[in-house]
Design a protein around this motif. Structure first.
Motif, PDB file in Angstrom:
ATOM      1  N   HIS A  41       0.837  -1.204   0.000  1.00  0.00           N
ATOM      2  CA  HIS A  41       0.000   0.000   0.000  1.00  0.00           C
ATOM      3  C   HIS A  41       0.869   1.251   0.000  1.00  0.00           C
ATOM      4  O   HIS A  41       1.651   1.471   0.941  1.00  0.00           O
ATOM      5  CB  HIS A  41      -0.852   0.063   1.273  1.00  0.00           C
ATOM      6  N   ARG A 102      -1.334   9.757   5.398  1.00  0.00           N
ATOM      7  CA  ARG A 102      -1.509   8.653   6.351  1.00  0.00           C
ATOM      8  C   ARG A 102      -1.046   9.071   7.748  1.00  0.00           C
ATOM      9  O   ARG A 102      -1.709   8.777   8.740  1.00  0.00           O
ATOM     10  CB  ARG A 102      -0.697   7.427   5.913  1.00  0.00           C
ATOM     11  N   ARG A 105      -3.564  11.143   9.393  1.00  0.00           N
ATOM     12  CA  ARG A 105      -4.702  10.338   9.842  1.00  0.00           C
ATOM     13  C   ARG A 105      -4.349   9.485  11.067  1.00  0.00           C
ATOM     14  O   ARG A 105      -5.168   9.332  11.976  1.00  0.00           O
ATOM     15  CB  ARG A 105      -5.201   9.431   8.719  1.00  0.00           C
ATOM     16  N   GLY A 136      -0.872   1.615   8.705  1.00  0.00           N
ATOM     17  CA  GLY A 136      -2.283   1.629   8.337  1.00  0.00           C
ATOM     18  C   GLY A 136      -3.140   1.105   9.477  1.00  0.00           C
ATOM     19  O   GLY A 136      -2.632   0.756  10.547  1.00  0.00           O
ATOM     20  N   ARG A 137      -4.425   1.045   9.222  1.00  0.00           N
ATOM     21  CA  ARG A 137      -5.349   0.581  10.257  1.00  0.00           C
ATOM     22  C   ARG A 137      -5.003  -0.819  10.782  1.00  0.00           C
ATOM     23  O   ARG A 137      -5.174  -1.096  11.975  1.00  0.00           O
ATOM     24  CB  ARG A 137      -6.786   0.635   9.725  1.00  0.00           C
ATOM     25  N   ASP A 154     -10.296  -8.617  12.919  1.00  0.00           N
ATOM     26  CA  ASP A 154     -11.630  -8.380  12.338  1.00  0.00           C
ATOM     27  C   ASP A 154     -12.562  -7.753  13.376  1.00  0.00           C
ATOM     28  O   ASP A 154     -13.344  -6.846  13.061  1.00  0.00           O
ATOM     29  CB  ASP A 154     -12.256  -9.697  11.848  1.00  0.00           C
ATOM     30  N   HIS A 254      -1.510 -10.967   3.272  1.00  0.00           N
ATOM     31  CA  HIS A 254      -0.999 -10.036   4.278  1.00  0.00           C
ATOM     32  C   HIS A 254      -0.307 -10.772   5.437  1.00  0.00           C
ATOM     33  O   HIS A 254       0.172 -10.125   6.360  1.00  0.00           O
ATOM     34  CB  HIS A 254      -2.146  -9.252   4.918  1.00  0.00           C
TER      35      HIS A 254
HETATM   36  P1  AMP Z   1      -5.789   1.584   5.552  1.00  0.00           P
HETATM   37  O1  AMP Z   1      -5.032   1.419   4.264  1.00  0.00           O
HETATM   38  O2  AMP Z   1      -4.940   2.116   6.662  1.00  0.00           O
HETATM   39  O3  AMP Z   1      -7.085   2.344   5.377  1.00  0.00           O
HETATM   40  O4  AMP Z   1      -6.197   0.125   6.016  1.00  0.00           O
HETATM   41  C1  AMP Z   1      -6.865  -0.710   5.108  1.00  0.00           C
HETATM   42  C2  AMP Z   1      -6.356  -2.129   5.238  1.00  0.00           C
HETATM   43  O5  AMP Z   1      -6.964  -2.716   6.371  1.00  0.00           O
HETATM   44  C3  AMP Z   1      -6.724  -3.016   4.063  1.00  0.00           C
HETATM   45  O6  AMP Z   1      -5.718  -3.002   3.098  1.00  0.00           O
HETATM   46  C4  AMP Z   1      -6.852  -4.375   4.707  1.00  0.00           C
HETATM   47  O7  AMP Z   1      -5.565  -4.950   4.796  1.00  0.00           O
HETATM   48  C5  AMP Z   1      -7.321  -4.064   6.114  1.00  0.00           C
HETATM   49  N1  AMP Z   1      -8.788  -4.108   6.323  1.00  0.00           N
HETATM   50  C6  AMP Z   1      -9.718  -3.277   5.812  1.00  0.00           C
HETATM   51  N2  AMP Z   1     -10.946  -3.566   6.272  1.00  0.00           N
HETATM   52  C7  AMP Z   1     -10.796  -4.606   7.126  1.00  0.00           C
HETATM   53  C8  AMP Z   1     -11.702  -5.368   7.942  1.00  0.00           C
HETATM   54  N3  AMP Z   1     -13.011  -5.089   7.990  1.00  0.00           N
HETATM   55  N4  AMP Z   1     -11.188  -6.375   8.679  1.00  0.00           N
HETATM   56  C9  AMP Z   1      -9.860  -6.643   8.650  1.00  0.00           C
HETATM   57  N5  AMP Z   1      -8.955  -5.962   7.897  1.00  0.00           N
HETATM   58  C10 AMP Z   1      -9.414  -4.961   7.147  1.00  0.00           C
END
Ligand code: AMP
Ligand code: MN
Ligand code: MN
Ligand code: MN
Length: 292
Positions: A41, A102, A105, A136-137, A154, A254
């Motif tokens: 990413h 990022r 955020r 990232g998240r 999750d 991942h």
């Molecule tokens: P970000 O790029 O920081 O917005 O994070 C997005 C990433 O989080 C995605 O590329 C996935 O790897 C992961 N992701 C997104 N939605 C979920 C979800 N509902 N459950 C688990 N992983 C997720």
């Protein structure tokens, strides 16, 4: 070249994956893949290690790639670039901007989590959960699983981090046309990644996006993806045919090496047929010829 299966969508620990780029190459070799792409990413920093590791594995073609998050009609659309040059200054600048956004955020996410009672030590998160690259998240989710009462990542996403959840913070994303243009500038082809994703299972949505992105230069679409069943793959193949797009696909891996599932345990549409690679390479070659 043995090439009956390939994987053109994987993440390393340079973004939110858990394997090093070298481990991904090792996996590709073990699974006898004809080709593997690293598509982290918003970063290309893992590509040097990836290409270096691939020099020792002669049967696997290593494809340098990137996955760029964009905002298309108010939804997140991910564009994968394949065969990109990691030295391209335009691409590097573009990705630096994404990383800055990022960081902005991440500060807000940390503040929101703390307010919600999930105190987060950002220095510790950086030190132990990311290798100094793109945060990232998922990194927040892993931290919360280890420090609070969550079964898995999750569960963290559902309760806190998914769009609309209390710790969700919107990120300003580029338009998909900008991502396609910068991928082309770096000599790559642009692929719409997971055109059907989680709740967005709509043929009409795909048509709407393709009507916009094909004239903007989109080259291919992922018809094979870890979550797709045969019917979803058929829908995308059909759309690709009518819009004149090449097909791509991958595991969107991942995880850790022992979780690698290109063989198709989770997704009925995997493995990705190796014969797709030739068409993708042809499109990349045509682009190169058109630009020179
Ligand atoms: P970000 O790029 O920081 O917005 O994070 C997005 C990433 O989080 C995605 O590329 C996935 O790897 C992961 N992701 C997104 N939605 C979920 C979800 N509902 N459950 C688990 N992983 C997720
Ligand atoms: Mn991810
Ligand atoms: Mn994605
Ligand atoms: Mn991905």
């Amino acid at each position: 070249m043995k090439c009956d299966k390939i994987d053109l969508h994987t993440h390393s620990n340079f973004s939110d994956g858990l394997c090093t780029p070298s481990e991904l190459i090792k996996l590709a070799d073990e699974y006898e893949l004809g080709a593997i792409a690293l598509t982290d990413h918003d970063t290309i920093d893992g590509i040097a290690e990836f290409m270096f590791a691939a020099r020792c594995v002669t049967d696997v073609i290593a494809v340098p790639g990137v996955e760029i998050s964009t905002n298309c009609f108010n939804r997140e659309v991910h564009i994968v670039g394949l065969f990109i040059s990691p030295d391209n200054t335009q691409l590097k600048y573009f990705l630096d901007e994404a990383k800055k956004e990022r960081n902005r955020r991440n500060i807000s996410i940390a503040a929101k989590l703390t307010q919600l009672g999930y105190a987060i030590d950002v220095a510790m998160l950086k030190q132990n959960y990311v290798e100094g690259r793109v945060i990232g998240r998922p990194h927040f989710a892993r931290y919360l699983v280890d420090h609070f009462d969550f079964v898995d990542t999750d569960a963290v996403f559902s309760k806190l981090l998914r769009r609309g959840a209390p710790a969700y913070v919107k990120r300003e994303l580029p338009e998909p046309e900008e991502a396609i243009a910068v991928i082309h500038a770096a000599g790559g082809i642009a692929v719409w990644a997971h055109p059907i994703y989680r709740q967005y299972n709509e043929r009409s949505w795909c048509r709407k996006v393709l009507k916009r992105l094909v004239p903007a230069g989109l080259n291919a679409i992922e018809a094979y993806y870890v979550g797709f069943d045969g019917q979803q793959t058929a829908i995308i193949r059909d759309l690709a045919l009518s819009f004149g797009l090449a097909l791509s696909g991958g595991s969107d891996f991942h995880g850790r090496p022992n979780e690698y599932e290109i063989a198709g345990k989770r997704g009925a549409s995997l493995p990705v047929p190796g014969e797709l690679l030739k068409e993708l390479l042809d499109r990349a070659g045509n682009l190169f010829r058109d630009n020179s």
